[in-house]
Design a protein around this motif. Structure first.
Motif: not given
Length: 603
Positions: A523-549
């Motif tokens: 599910r985390a990969y799924q959200k990451l993929y969606s945010s990287m390819h989000e229309r309007g503000i993407g696609p991006h080249k890199t993303q670094f995300r840190r949380d408690e998991n």
């Protein structure tokens, strides 16, 4: 708590050549480096699991862990304790969001009931909550009941509390409101609920609009209209809207695999046409596909994966399949479970990854294909949604099967002769035994990530991960790491080749060995993929995300996409360095993990 965020656009280049080797200079040039304020990426450091989309739209939200696995979704409430909601209508050039009630209460669906923290109201919720307190890891149940294919909870309807508390529903209905398929419950008992969904869609369409999604508390109600067939998903799993919509597209595609798009003509002749009898016995096919939404990256990457095999072994399988294809077979596909061993197609025939996903799901979910050689009409929605092809299916063993597709309904005996020839070659060349050995050995493991790029003069043994290097090569392949997983705390990665439309996923390491943890990472990969390819503000080249998991790092270039998960305490600079090494490692073993001889699939 501090957060960094910046974004950049990805250039829309034509498809490159297969897996261009990324030398060290190129890797650094692509800006996957440890720099603050990256100009071509997005950096998230949210210790409490908060998500920030961009600098202009920063909103802190509490991150709740994903719900139980699909087999146990009844054990948690349906979420939705939050206030406020909305309806999003899609116009031709705009999107309008209107505040609305918290839940579609008129339908009888308890959109705001049964959150995981709700107290008992005498309906047994306390008992469910008490069970959840045992075996919990990071707020998620560790134990999981094995998934059982087929229809479940057939005695439920929309008046059942247990039905309302399911975390994810899928519905197929006609434009007259007749229920066609429901993931949970009896379709006939849900006729009133289906009519409510149809009324929502019709009301919006009467205003010359189309409804895309209704948000009510933690719930999303996603709509997909395909002519006279409506598909609806009701979910509180926190999956992105884009992911849920794509899942509905795949369910519709699975429907076409069985019936073709020609079924629309039946609705044109009779708007009250009942399609349910045509789908008799296919509940298991839909339930298997829906289950794959929680574990199979192919459902959102639009790519397929191959079984790791020595290059010579795969070539031997491909050669005999090519001979068969030249004799009049449209597609010849050899698979082991959901992984491709080899495939060939007739000239100018394109087999799309989504079609392969739906076709393999149809074959693996149908028990009749396992018991005898079969010849069945099937439709490939991306190839031609209006017509049937004919598939000859034969299992060589419990996991390995052959699919031969043709346009002729009279080709059974010809395809049977082709199968006999293929089986003789596979046995003589020991391909089938190598397939079984690969199944036992598994795929790439993060613990085996080489310390340095492998010299190109090195040779490969028949099994993935075991390399025979020149005598002058270093004898150390892995740097020491105090902890579980691979170097720098690497736990898992998924690498997608954009040109080949193929992906490779590492085996799960110790920190994410349970089905519950694996689903949460998916599910985390799924959200990451969606945010990287989000229309309007993407696609991006890199993303670094840190949380408690996790620490999640995504890198997108014109050649590949890399998604990697690290220990949540992993160092950012070391994580970036490790991703460079993963890309080099994939390049070094590409002959074993990818089907390089396959024609690129146009989209």
């Amino acid at each position: 708590m501090t957060s960094e965020s910046s974004s950049g656009d990805e250039a829309s280049d034509p498809k490159p050549n297969p897996i261009t080797k990324p030398p060290e200079g190129q890797l650094s040039a692509l800006a996957l480096s440890d720099t603050d304020g990256q100009e071509n990426g997005v950096v998230y450091e949210t210790p409490r699991g908060n998500e920030i989309k961009n600098e202009e739209e920063a909103a802190l939200t509490n991150s709740a862990p994903p719900g139980p696995a699909e087999a146990e979704e009844s054990s948690e409430g349906g979420g939705g304790g939050g206030s406020g909601g909305g309806i999003v209508w899609a116009r031709t050039n705009s999107e309008v969001e209107v505040d609305g009630p918290e839940s579609p209460s008129s339908s009888g669906y308890a959109g705001g009931r049964g959150s995981s923290s709700a107290s008992s109201d005498g309906s047994g919720i306390d008992e469910i909550a008490e069970v959840r307190n045992h075996g919990v890891v990071d707020g998620v149940l560790e134990a999981q009941t094995p998934w059982v294919p087929g229809k479940r909870h057939v005695d439920e309807d929309d008046a059942s509390i247990s039905w309302r508390k399911r975390k994810k529903h899928f519905f197929i209905l006609s434009n007259s409101g007749k229920p066609i398929y429901s993931r949970h419950g009896d379709e006939h008992k849900l006729a009133g609920f289906s009519a409510t969904l149809q009324a929502i869609i019709s009301f919006v369409e009467n205003g010359e609009d189309r409804v895309k999604v209704v948000r009510a508390g933690k719930h999303q109600v996603v709509f997909l209209v395909k002519g006279p067939i409506y598909l609806v998903c009701i979910s509180c799993t926190e999956e992105p809207y884009e992911s849920l919509r794509m899942q509905l597209e795949l369910i519709y595609g699975q429907l076409l695999v069985i019936l073709t798009k020609s079924v629309n003509r039946c609705f044109e002749k009779n708007p009250k046409f009942d399609m349910t009898p045509l789908l008799g016995g296919t509940d298991i096919v839909f339930s298997s596909l829906i289950h794959s939404f929680s574990w199979n990256p192919a459902t959102f990457l639009h790519a397929y994966t191959c079984l790791p095999l020595a290059y010579a072994t795969r070539q031997a399988a491909g050669a005999i399949l090519q001979d068969v294809a030249d004799s009049g077979v449209l597609f010849a596909i050899l698979m082991c479970r959901h992984k491709v061993i080899s495939l060939v197609g007739a000239q100018k025939a394109s087999l799309y990854p989504d079609d392969m996903l739906l076709l393999s799901n149809f074959v693996m979910a149908s028990e009749s294909f396992r018991t005898s050689e079969s010849f069945s009409p099937i439709c490939l929605p991306r190839y031609n949604p209006m017509a049937f092809l004919y598939a000859y299916v034969h299992y060589f063993d419990a996991d390995t099967y052959l699919m031969l597709l043709t346009t002729s309904s009279e080709a059974f005996y010809h395809l049977k002769d082709c199968r006999i020839r293929i089986e003789m070659v596979l046995l003589k060349s020991s391909v089938l035994s190598e397939i079984q050995r690969s199944m036992l050995d598994g795929g790439m493991r993060v613990e085996e990530l080489p310390l340095d790029p492998l010299p190109r003069s090195g040779s490969f043994s028949p099994h993935l991960g075991h390399h025979t290097l020149p005598t002058d090569s270093p004898d150390r392949f892995r740097e020491p790491y105090d902890g579980v997983g691979g170097p720098a705390g690497l736990w898992h990665f998924v690498y997608r080749s954009i040109f080949l439309d193929q992906y490779v996923s590492s085996e799960f390491s110790a920190p994410i060995s349970s089905p519950r943890q694996q689903k949460r990472l998916y599910r985390a990969y799924q959200k990451l993929y969606s945010s990287m390819h989000e229309r309007g503000i993407g696609p991006h080249k890199t993303q670094f995300r840190r949380d408690e998991n996790y620490v999640l790092l995504c890198w997108v270039t014109q050649d590949f996409e890399l998604y990697a998960a690290f220990d949540p305490l992993a160092d950012k600079a070391l994580a970036i360095k490790t991703c460079n090494r993963v890309c080099q490692w994939v390049k070094d073993v590409e002959n074993e993990i990818f089907l390089l001889g396959a024609s690129p699939f146009s989209w």
